[in-house]
Scaffold this motif. Structure first.
Motif, mmCIF file in Angstrom:
data_model
loop_
_atom_site.group_PDB
_atom_site.id
_atom_site.type_symbol
_atom_site.label_atom_id
_atom_site.label_comp_id
_atom_site.label_asym_id
_atom_site.label_seq_id
_atom_site.Cartn_x
_atom_site.Cartn_y
_atom_site.Cartn_z
ATOM 1 N N SER A 224 4.114 10.773 1.377
ATOM 2 C CA SER A 224 3.538 9.438 1.238
ATOM 3 C C SER A 224 4.675 8.442 1.109
ATOM 4 O O SER A 224 5.731 8.751 0.568
ATOM 5 C CB SER A 224 2.601 9.361 0.035
ATOM 6 O OG SER A 224 3.314 9.558 -1.166
ATOM 7 N N VAL A 225 4.434 7.259 1.641
ATOM 8 C CA VAL A 225 5.441 6.200 1.577
ATOM 9 C C VAL A 225 4.788 4.948 1.017
ATOM 10 O O VAL A 225 3.694 4.567 1.430
ATOM 11 C CB VAL A 225 6.083 5.949 2.963
ATOM 12 C CG1 VAL A 225 5.072 5.485 3.995
ATOM 13 C CG2 VAL A 225 7.244 4.975 2.862
ATOM 14 N N THR A 226 5.450 4.349 0.028
ATOM 15 C CA THR A 226 4.970 3.109 -0.554
ATOM 16 C C THR A 226 5.652 1.952 0.163
ATOM 17 O O THR A 226 6.880 1.873 0.201
ATOM 18 C CB THR A 226 5.261 3.060 -2.062
ATOM 19 O OG1 THR A 226 4.575 4.167 -2.670
ATOM 20 C CG2 THR A 226 4.793 1.758 -2.670
ATOM 21 N N PRO B 126 10.341 8.016 1.358
ATOM 22 C CA PRO B 126 9.017 8.521 0.997
ATOM 23 C C PRO B 126 9.068 9.690 0.015
ATOM 24 O O PRO B 126 10.086 10.367 -0.109
ATOM 25 C CB PRO B 126 8.437 8.965 2.340
ATOM 26 C CG PRO B 126 9.617 9.274 3.180
ATOM 27 C CD PRO B 126 10.700 8.332 2.739
ATOM 28 N N THR C 292 0.845 -1.200 0.000
ATOM 29 C CA THR C 292 0.000 0.000 0.000
ATOM 30 C C THR C 292 0.878 1.246 0.000
ATOM 31 O O THR C 292 2.058 1.198 0.316
ATOM 32 C CB THR C 292 -0.930 0.071 1.230
ATOM 33 O OG1 THR C 292 -0.146 0.181 2.414
ATOM 34 C CG2 THR C 292 -1.832 -1.139 1.324
ATOM 35 N N THR C 293 0.271 2.365 -0.338
ATOM 36 C CA THR C 293 0.906 3.664 -0.199
ATOM 37 C C THR C 293 0.163 4.415 0.894
ATOM 38 O O THR C 293 -1.062 4.497 0.874
ATOM 39 C CB THR C 293 0.865 4.457 -1.520
ATOM 40 O OG1 THR C 293 1.619 3.717 -2.499
ATOM 41 C CG2 THR C 293 1.473 5.840 -1.357
#
Length: 96
Positions: A63-65, A50, A14-15
Motif C-alpha cells: 500500500s502507498v499513502t 510504500p 488517500t492510501t
C-alpha cells in the motif's frame, strides 16, 4: 522485471492498496519506490516509499499513502533487489 500495477491510478490524501506483477522479485530483499515524473519535482511528497505486505517471485502486494500535496500526473515505479538488480517502469502510475 516490472510487468504491471493495479490499480494504476491513485488520489491525493488517500492510501492505495496495490498489486505489482513482474519477474525476479526477491522475498526479503526487494524495495519499491514511486517517483514523480514532473520536471523539477523534489521533496518527500514526490518520492513515496510504500508499505510492502508480501513479496513473491512474480508479485508484490503493498500500500502507498499519497499525500494531499503530491504532484498530480504520471509517476514511475522503481523496483530494486538486494543483489543489485533494478527495474524502472515509467508512466506506470498516475496521481489524479
Amino acid at each position: 522485471m516490472i510487468g504491471s500495477i493495479s490499480p494504476a491510478t491513485g488520489y491525493g490524501n488517500t492510501t492505495v492498496a496495490f498489486t505489482l506483477t513482474g519477474n525476479y522479485f526477491e522475498p526479503g530483499g526487494t524495495t519499491v519506490k514511486f517517483l514523480s515524473q514532473t520536471t523539477g519535482a523534489t521533496g518527500s511528497v514526490n518520492v513515496l516509499n510504500p508499505a510492502i505486505l508480501s513479496i513473491a517471485p512474480t508479485q508484490i502486494v503493498g500500500s502507498v499513502t499519497i499525500p494531499y500535496a503530491a504532484t498530480m500526473g504520471l509517476w514511475e515505479i522503481k523496483v530494486a533487489t538486494v543483489d543489485g538488480g533494478s527495474s524502472l517502469d515509467a508512466n506506470a502510475f498516475r496521481v489524479a
